[in-house]
Design a protein around this motif. Structure first.
Motif, PDB file in Angstrom:
ATOM      1  N   VAL A 147       0.849  -1.180   0.000  1.00  0.00           N
ATOM      2  CA  VAL A 147       0.000   0.000   0.000  1.00  0.00           C
ATOM      3  C   VAL A 147       0.891   1.239   0.000  1.00  0.00           C
ATOM      4  N   ALA A 194      -4.560  -0.975   4.649  1.00  0.00           N
ATOM      5  CA  ALA A 194      -5.343   0.126   4.083  1.00  0.00           C
ATOM      6  C   ALA A 194      -5.133   1.381   4.924  1.00  0.00           C
ATOM      7  N   ALA A 225     -11.022  -3.404   3.125  1.00  0.00           N
ATOM      8  CA  ALA A 225     -11.193  -2.254   2.233  1.00  0.00           C
ATOM      9  C   ALA A 225     -11.664  -1.077   3.074  1.00  0.00           C
TER      10      ALA A 225
END
Length: 727
Positions: A116, A157, A198
């Motif tokens: 990420v 995330a 998510a």
């Protein structure tokens, strides 16, 4: 194609050959029809529409077994990572916008399942097992950023404030880490694994778990709410659409897992990691048994209403992404397919990839869509254009025998080429004819969007067709949705496999008769060892016969390679005769019985001729015959001779001789003064010859006149009766 259009098309095409009573049609227009063939650079929609696939271009080969994750920075550089190489270190690869690739960083660990980028374009990577999060500088040097003290890290995330969330296993915890690297447990899922993660537009975490298959929403304050409990064991992927709808993929059969209930396996060696080892969770030593039951995909609307919108019995969904139009894409294994969900009821097999797993999606700042794969670990660009050409090779059509190929009709649009090849081996590996285009057919097409031609491949047993779609300048994008092949197997003569003469004095019942079971026998199946018929014998052939003195029967087995309707002609001839006499013609059943009273005693044979005339024109009908073994007709009773009686020591001594001209004397009986018939054995004790001697000693009758009757029967149930009067 709608049902009405398809029905009209089929009716018109069949009408063109309505005079060829045996012409057959191989029709393909459903998704399942095309799935049995081979699609190359083509997409297949659920309604049977086939069209050019988006370009699927390989841009990087990592030479490692698996890539699991993909991220792109603002400069268009792609970062990807995976594992399974067994090297003892996990590599992060970088591919610049010109396609040049390099090893960007090497981390301690066997696999990397999550990459990420933060708001400043700094890359973070999570390793397994003994999961740790590393921050990788622009020079590719990693630095330990956070250790959650968990074995697995499945996903990472960032929220809008720059906090990093870490989804872990074996404790199913979500950790929150601030920009300085300080972190702690943010939420406990009470599951073994927080398997997927998510972030929505309101900084809510969307989490998928294992083994209960939960889809959770966790607020920024850390309050959890189960949006849906899937019937599947594990939620492998979650994604949030721009309108707030949540998509989640569930895999594994909970019931099957509960029944098996094995202990967690020991960690596998690095070479056995990933989905290639038969496990749907791609990690070293992931607990739990192998999962079965395929995959399901659910959509949870912004109002919270869940709905199953896709299911695949043979596919495991690893990743969910979105195309440029916002339609969900599913990356699956272990057949390497990418599906697009066009609606709740319609989906498209978009790409059939060479690698066996599509494990992740990513998008560049310019909107380009990428996919990463396993077996082998590669990066592909999806689109934005379409393939320059595509082909479909059908499954092999088996005509059943030597077959003539006819007209091929198809429905589609754009530039379509149809080719065929034929052969006499079930697989077109070698020694088939080459691919040949259809011969133009001047006959009018059945519809405006239809085409047709005649196959020129040589007649053979097997046929395969190939469709080539090629876009033309300014032409409609090519597609095809239906194809029909006309063919005619060469007529092959039927075969009479066996003819069996039934026991004498029985006949096949008429359908209207209802004879009590006690007066019927059941024949053994043709080919089984014969035995004396009995009214109580169960043979499995379900062909019963009723007792009828003087009748004979015959039954037969027959087959036809073309599956034609057969009729039969049954004839009889004496063994020493030369001419056949008709018993019955145009017999539709496979049995016949007749009265033998008009036939002199002697040996005969029966000939059964099978004809396929009902299914063929007169000049093409074929027949075949088979002659039975010889059998005996005997309607003449045996003779009783030398019947005498004499008194001996207070008894009566009775003697006689029985003789039959054609068959064996079966048994003899006697009756005194009209009383019950009593059996008597011959002198030899065995009834096995056409002539037998009998000796009977009974009590001497009273002074009144006595009548002693003698009855003799042969094996055909012909009987003779005589008597002697004693005073």
């Amino acid at each position: 194609m709608t049902k009405i259009i398809r029905f009209t098309l089929v009716a018109l095409l069949v009408c063109a050959a309505c005079f060829a009573v045996d012409t057959r049609f191989w029709q393909q227009g459903d998704r399942s029809d095309f799935e049995r063939g081979t699609l190359t650079r083509l997409s297949l929609r659920a309604d049977g529409r086939v069209f050019l696939a988006p370009e699927f271009t390989e841009i990087f080969d990592s030479t490692t077994p698996y890539l699991w994750t993909l991220a792109a920075d603002s400069k268009g550089t792609l970062y990807t990572a995976g594992g399974g190489s067994g090297s003892g270190s996990a590599k992060v690869f970088a591919i610049d916008r010109n396609g040049k690739s390099r090893t960007f960083a090497e981390l301690d660990g066997l696999e990397i399942h999550a990459l990420v980028l933060d708001a400043n374009g700094v890359l973070y990577a999570a390793t397994d097992p003994d999961g740790k999060v590393y921050k990788i500088g622009g020079d590719g040097k990693p630095k330990l950023f956070y250790d959650p003290h968990q074995k697995y890290i499945w996903a990472l995330a960032f929220n809008s404030k720059g906090d990093l969330f870490v989804a872990t296993g074996d404790q199913g915890e979500i950790h929150r880490v601030d920009p300085s690297g300080t972190g702690s447990v943010f939420f406990k899922t009470e599951e073994t694994h927080a398997r997927s993660l998510a972030m929505d537009s309101h900084d809510n975490l969307i989490v998928g778990t294992e083994p209960s298959g939960l889809i959770l929403r966790i607020s920024p304050a850390g309050q959890g709410f189960v949006l849906y409990q899937s019937p599947k064991r594990e939620i492998t992927a979650v994604a949030v659409k721009s309108d707030g709808a949540i998509y989640a993929a569930g895999v594994g059969n909970k019931t099957a897992v509960a029944q098996a209930a094995p202990p967690p396996p020991a960690p596998a060696p690095a070479a056995a990691t990933g989905p290639g080892n038969g496990r749907n969770v791609p990690a070293v030593g992931t607990p739990g048994p192998s999962l079965v039951g395929g995959s399901e995909v659910y959509r949870i609307d912004p109002d919270g209403a869940p709905r199953k919108i896709w299911a695949g019995a043979q596919d495991i969904v690893y990743a969910i992404g979105f195309d440029s139009a916002g339609l969900p894409l599913l990356g699956t294994g272990n057949r390497g397919k990418i599906y697009r969900l066009d609606s709740d009821t319609l989906n498209t097999l978009l790409v059939d990839a060479t690698p066996t797993q599509v494990t992740g999606f990513g998008r560049s700042p310019t909107g380009e869509l990428f996919a990463v794969t396993g077996n082998i670990g590669k990066v592909f660009r999806i689109g934005p254009g379409f393939e320059k050409s595509g082909t479909f090779e059908s499954e092999v059509l088996d005509g059943g025998s030597f077959t003539y190929w006819g007209r091929i009709n198809y429905r589609g649009a754009g530039k379509i080429s149809v080719l065929t090849r034929s052969g006499n081996r079930s697989h077109p590996e070698s020694n088939w004819s080459p691919w040949a285009p259809l011969q133009p057919d001047r006959s009018a097409a059945a519809c405006d969007s239809c085409g047709a031609g005649r196959a020129v491949s040589p007649s053979a047993r097997f046929l395969q067709y190939k469709i080539e779609l090629t876009p033309g300048a300014g032409e409609t994008a090519p597609e095809i949705s239906y194809i029909q092949v006309a063919y005619l197997p060469k007529n092959v003569a039927p075969v009479v496999d066996a003819v069996d003469v039934t026991p004498p004095n029985y006949r096949f019942p008429q359908p209207v008769l209802n004879i009590p079971p006690s007066t019927s026998i059941t024949l053994p199946a043709i080919g089984q060892e014969k035995s004396t018929p009995s009214s109580s014998v169960e043979t499995g052939s379900s062909q019963s016969m009723n007792y009828a003195k003087g009748y004979e029967g015959v039954r037969w087995l027959a087959s036809d390679e073309n599956n034609d309707t057969l009729v039969y002609r049954v004839e009889i001839r004496g063994v020493k005769e030369s001419a056949w006499k008709l018993l019955k013609d145009n017999v539709k059943e496979r049995y016949l019985s007749w009265d033998t009273g008009a036939f002199p005693d002697g040996e005969y044979v029966v000939r059964v001729t099978a004809s396929d005339a009902p299914s063929n024109p007169p000049n093409q009908a074929l027949s075949a015959s088979l002659i039975s073994d010889p059998f005996l007709i005997d309607n003449t009773p045996p003779q009783i001779s030398n019947l005498t009686s004499s008194p001996v020591a207070g008894k009566l001594d009775i003697r006689w001789t029985a003789r039959d001209a054609r068959s064996t004397v079966d048994h003899a009986e006697y009756s005194v003064n009209g009383g019950e018939w009593m059996l008597i054995d011959p002198v030899s004790r065995l009834s096995d010859a056409p002539e037998e001697e009998y000796h009977l000693v009974i009590d001497r009758p009273s002074a009144d006149e006595q009548v002693i009757a003698i009855r003799v029967s042969d094996e055909f149930d012909n009987q003779a009766v005589d008597k002697i009067v004693v005073k």
